[in-house]
Design an enzyme around this catalytic site. Sequence first.
Site, short mmCIF file in Angstrom:
data_model
loop_
_atom_site.label_atom_id
_atom_site.label_comp_id
_atom_site.label_asym_id
_atom_site.label_seq_id
_atom_site.Cartn_x
_atom_site.Cartn_y
_atom_site.Cartn_z
CG ASP A 257 1.13 6.49 0.10
OD1 ASP A 257 1.77 5.80 0.53
OD2 ASP A 257 1.28 6.68 -1.13
CB ILE A 258 3.73 9.43 -3.73
CG1 ILE A 258 3.91 10.47 -4.75
CG2 ILE A 258 3.75 7.98 -4.32
CD1 ILE A 258 5.45 10.49 -5.53
CG ASN B 215 1.23 -3.86 3.26
OD1 ASN B 215 0.29 -4.61 3.43
ND2 ASN B 215 0.85 -2.62 2.70
CB VAL C 188 8.67 1.11 -0.26
CG1 VAL C 188 9.93 1.54 0.49
CG2 VAL C 188 8.19 1.91 -1.35
CG HIS D 58 6.40 1.72 4.74
ND1 HIS D 58 7.20 0.75 3.89
CD2 HIS D 58 5.07 1.65 4.23
CE1 HIS D 58 6.59 0.30 2.88
NE2 HIS D 58 5.30 0.59 3.19
CG HIS E 90 0.38 2.19 4.51
ND1 HIS E 90 0.49 2.53 3.29
CD2 HIS E 90 1.21 1.12 4.62
CE1 HIS E 90 1.14 1.83 2.57
NE2 HIS E 90 1.82 1.10 2.95
P1 AMP Z 1 3.90 -0.65 0.57
O1 AMP Z 1 3.28 -1.19 -0.59
O2 AMP Z 1 3.06 -1.04 1.68
O3 AMP Z 1 5.29 -1.09 0.56
O4 AMP Z 1 3.77 1.01 0.81
C1 AMP Z 1 4.80 1.66 -0.03
C2 AMP Z 1 4.10 3.08 -0.21
O5 AMP Z 1 4.95 4.08 -0.50
C3 AMP Z 1 2.68 3.21 -1.22
O6 AMP Z 1 1.66 3.46 -0.80
C4 AMP Z 1 3.46 4.51 -2.14
O7 AMP Z 1 2.27 5.10 -2.71
C5 AMP Z 1 4.22 5.09 -1.47
N1 AMP Z 1 5.48 5.78 -2.02
C6 AMP Z 1 6.38 5.15 -2.73
N2 AMP Z 1 7.28 6.16 -3.23
C7 AMP Z 1 6.89 7.37 -2.43
C8 AMP Z 1 7.38 8.56 -2.40
N3 AMP Z 1 8.58 8.89 -3.18
N4 AMP Z 1 6.92 9.54 -1.65
C9 AMP Z 1 5.62 9.16 -0.88
N5 AMP Z 1 4.98 7.98 -0.98
C10 AMP Z 1 5.56 7.07 -1.63
#
Ligand code: AMP
Length: 114
Positions: free
Chosen positions: A29-30, A86, A95, A99, A101
């Site tokens: 995760d970024i 989520n 996003v 996905h 976590h």
């Molecule tokens: P959610 O809030 O459950 O939709 O999780 C989306 C996750 O994607 C968040 O924890 C972000 O930090 C992560 N995220 C968004 N863009 C990127 C990216 N380019 N590379 C890695 N993680 C990302």
Amino acid sequence: MDCIFCKIANGTIPVDFLYSDELVVAFNDIAPKAKTHILIVPRVHLSSASELKKEDSELLSRIFQVTNELAEKMGINESGYRIITNHGKDAGQSVDHLHFHLVGGNDLGDIVGK
Ligand code: AMP
């Protein structure tokens, strides 16, 4: 489709994969919320877990297999970890591509959240 996780999965946005096969990819995760914070992402675009159907059983089973392997690899299998997905606004989904976590490596507290 303008989806960041589709672009990561198909290589349009280059990311170091911790795992990759024909069904899923996994990467850090970024903005990590724990010492270990990995995202396990299906290559196919599903907007969230709410779109999963009976025919996605192989995909789901693969996701959990990969998660187990990554937890082992990161050395958090003994100490513990949390798997989170989520759906929607109240859960803070940011996003819109399914996905999971995988978070661990430190005390995660008592909140079932990311
Ligand atoms: P959610 O809030 O459950 O939709 O999780 C989306 C996750 O994607 C968040 O924890 C972000 O930090 C992560 N995220 C968004 N863009 C990127 C990216 N380019 N590379 C890695 N993680 C990302």
